[in-house]
Design a protein around this motif. Structure first.
Motif, short mmCIF file in Angstrom:
data_model
loop_
_atom_site.label_atom_id
_atom_site.label_comp_id
_atom_site.label_asym_id
_atom_site.label_seq_id
_atom_site.Cartn_x
_atom_site.Cartn_y
_atom_site.Cartn_z
N VAL A 145 44.50 27.45 41.92
CA VAL A 145 44.46 28.92 41.83
C VAL A 145 45.75 28.89 40.72
CG1 VAL A 145 45.07 30.93 42.54
CG2 VAL A 145 43.58 29.49 43.88
N LYS A 146 46.83 28.56 41.09
CA LYS A 146 47.84 28.88 40.28
C LYS A 146 48.13 27.67 38.93
CE LYS A 146 49.67 31.60 43.08
NZ LYS A 146 49.69 33.09 42.68
N HIS B 156 45.31 25.80 37.51
CA HIS B 156 43.97 25.65 37.07
C HIS B 156 43.35 27.02 36.62
CE1 HIS B 156 43.86 21.09 36.86
NE2 HIS B 156 44.60 21.39 38.09
N HIS B 157 44.12 28.03 36.88
CA HIS B 157 43.51 29.47 36.71
C HIS B 157 42.26 29.76 37.39
CE1 HIS B 157 47.22 29.68 34.36
NE2 HIS B 157 46.63 28.71 33.52
N LEU B 158 42.15 29.49 38.36
CA LEU B 158 40.63 29.26 39.18
C LEU B 158 40.03 30.89 39.03
CD1 LEU B 158 38.50 27.64 40.88
CD2 LEU B 158 39.53 28.20 42.78
N THR B 159 40.89 31.67 39.68
CA THR B 159 40.48 33.09 39.65
C THR B 159 39.89 33.55 37.90
OG1 THR B 159 41.90 33.59 41.25
CG2 THR B 159 41.02 35.26 40.23
N GLU B 160 40.71 33.18 37.10
CA GLU B 160 40.25 33.77 35.69
C GLU B 160 38.98 33.01 35.18
OE1 GLU B 160 42.24 33.67 31.32
OE2 GLU B 160 43.60 33.29 33.02
N ARG B 161 39.01 31.74 35.71
CA ARG B 161 37.59 30.94 35.42
C ARG B 161 36.55 31.44 35.84
NH1 ARG B 161 38.81 24.72 34.64
NH2 ARG B 161 40.48 24.51 33.62
N ASN C 161 35.70 35.16 34.40
CA ASN C 161 34.94 35.16 33.23
C ASN C 161 33.67 34.02 32.86
OD1 ASN C 161 36.76 36.50 31.03
ND2 ASN C 161 38.15 35.41 32.41
N VAL D 289 41.12 39.69 32.36
CA VAL D 289 42.44 39.27 32.88
C VAL D 289 42.91 39.36 33.98
CG1 VAL D 289 44.90 39.48 32.01
CG2 VAL D 289 42.88 39.84 30.22
N ILE D 290 43.44 38.69 34.65
CA ILE D 290 43.80 38.70 36.21
C ILE D 290 45.10 39.50 36.23
CG2 ILE D 290 44.22 37.53 38.34
CD1 ILE D 290 41.51 37.15 37.05
N GLU E 288 46.55 38.66 42.06
CA GLU E 288 46.01 37.83 43.12
C GLU E 288 46.44 37.78 44.66
OE1 GLU E 288 44.30 33.88 40.21
OE2 GLU E 288 46.47 34.21 40.59
#
Length: 232
Positions: free
Chosen positions: A159-160, A162-167, A170, A179-180, A183
């Motif tokens: 999450v922090k 590898h930016h899982l939420t953003e991936r 999108n 854009v996040i 979280e």
């Protein structure tokens, strides 16, 4: 046969091990490990939205290890959609790390069940081999708790770092970019943390079971035997 005190402790430890198994299974099957707010940046930039107008472009997202959903807000009202991580989305994510999280939890489930069985064995009888006794129970609980900690830590890294939420937000978005904004780790994530805590509790119980408490001895009255008593 173990004493009543040790029987009680190992019976309680077996219940805690089974509780950990249930917690991990529930956490893996629930799609709310993470929730957040997503801003449709492309839509907001097109109309030069100011702070009061940005509400129309802020949606929501939630996901777990296997599935999730989101509400897209791009100025024309909310559009709900659901998605699954496997088989398509996982290619967009860090595949190795995501699979490792699931594998860690599966191994933790296995060791939780092993701990459950060994606790019952120790509650019923005193095993002949040391690995089947308290030493083995400590080992299985340590491994189960350790793999849960590895899974939780790996998920936080995904999450922090590898930016899982953003991936995920999108994924297959060819026109709009999200854009996040926020979280939050949700209940299922903390359920896994609770599972690791239960194994720490088991280690404490097993440590207590190894303490030899002093036995209370009652003093027996000394009987003075005289010659007259022997005659009678």
């Amino acid at each position: 046969m173990p004493g009543c005190f040790k029987k009680t402790l190992f019976a309680l430890a077996s219940l805690i091990s089974f509780l950990s198994f249930i917690l991990i299974v529930v956490a893996m099957g629930t799609p709310k490990w993470m929730t957040g707010k997503i801003l449709c940046k492309t839509g907001a930039d097109l109309v030069n939205a100011t702070d009061p107008e940005l509400v129309k472009f802020i949606g929501e997202i939630y996901y777990g290890l296997f599935r999730g959903g989101k509400i897209r807000q791009c100025g024309l009202g909310g559009r709900r959609s659901k998605f699954t991580i496997f088989p398509h989305m996982v290619k967009k994510l860090n595949t190795g790390l995501h699979v490792m999280i699931i594998m860690f939890l599966c191994v933790a489930i296995f060791f939780s069940l092993v701990s459950f069985g060994f606790c019952i064995l120790n509650a019923i009888k005193v095993p002949y081999r040391a690995i089947k006794g308290p030493t083995g129970v400590c080992l299985w609980n340590f491994l189960a708790g350790g793999f849960v900690v590895l899974a939780v830590t790996s998920f936080m890294a995904a999450v922090k770092l590898h930016h899982l939420t953003e991936r995920i937000a999108n994924f297959r978005e060819n026109v709009f970019q999200f854009v996040i904004l926020e979280e939050r780790f949700e209940d299922c994530f903390w359920i896994c943390v609770a599972s690791a805590t239960t194994h720490a509790m088991n280690l404490l119980l097993i440590a207590i079971s190894g303490i030899n408490f002093p036995k209370i001895k009652t003093k027996t009255e000394e009987v003075n035997v005289t010659a007259e008593d022997i005659m009678y």
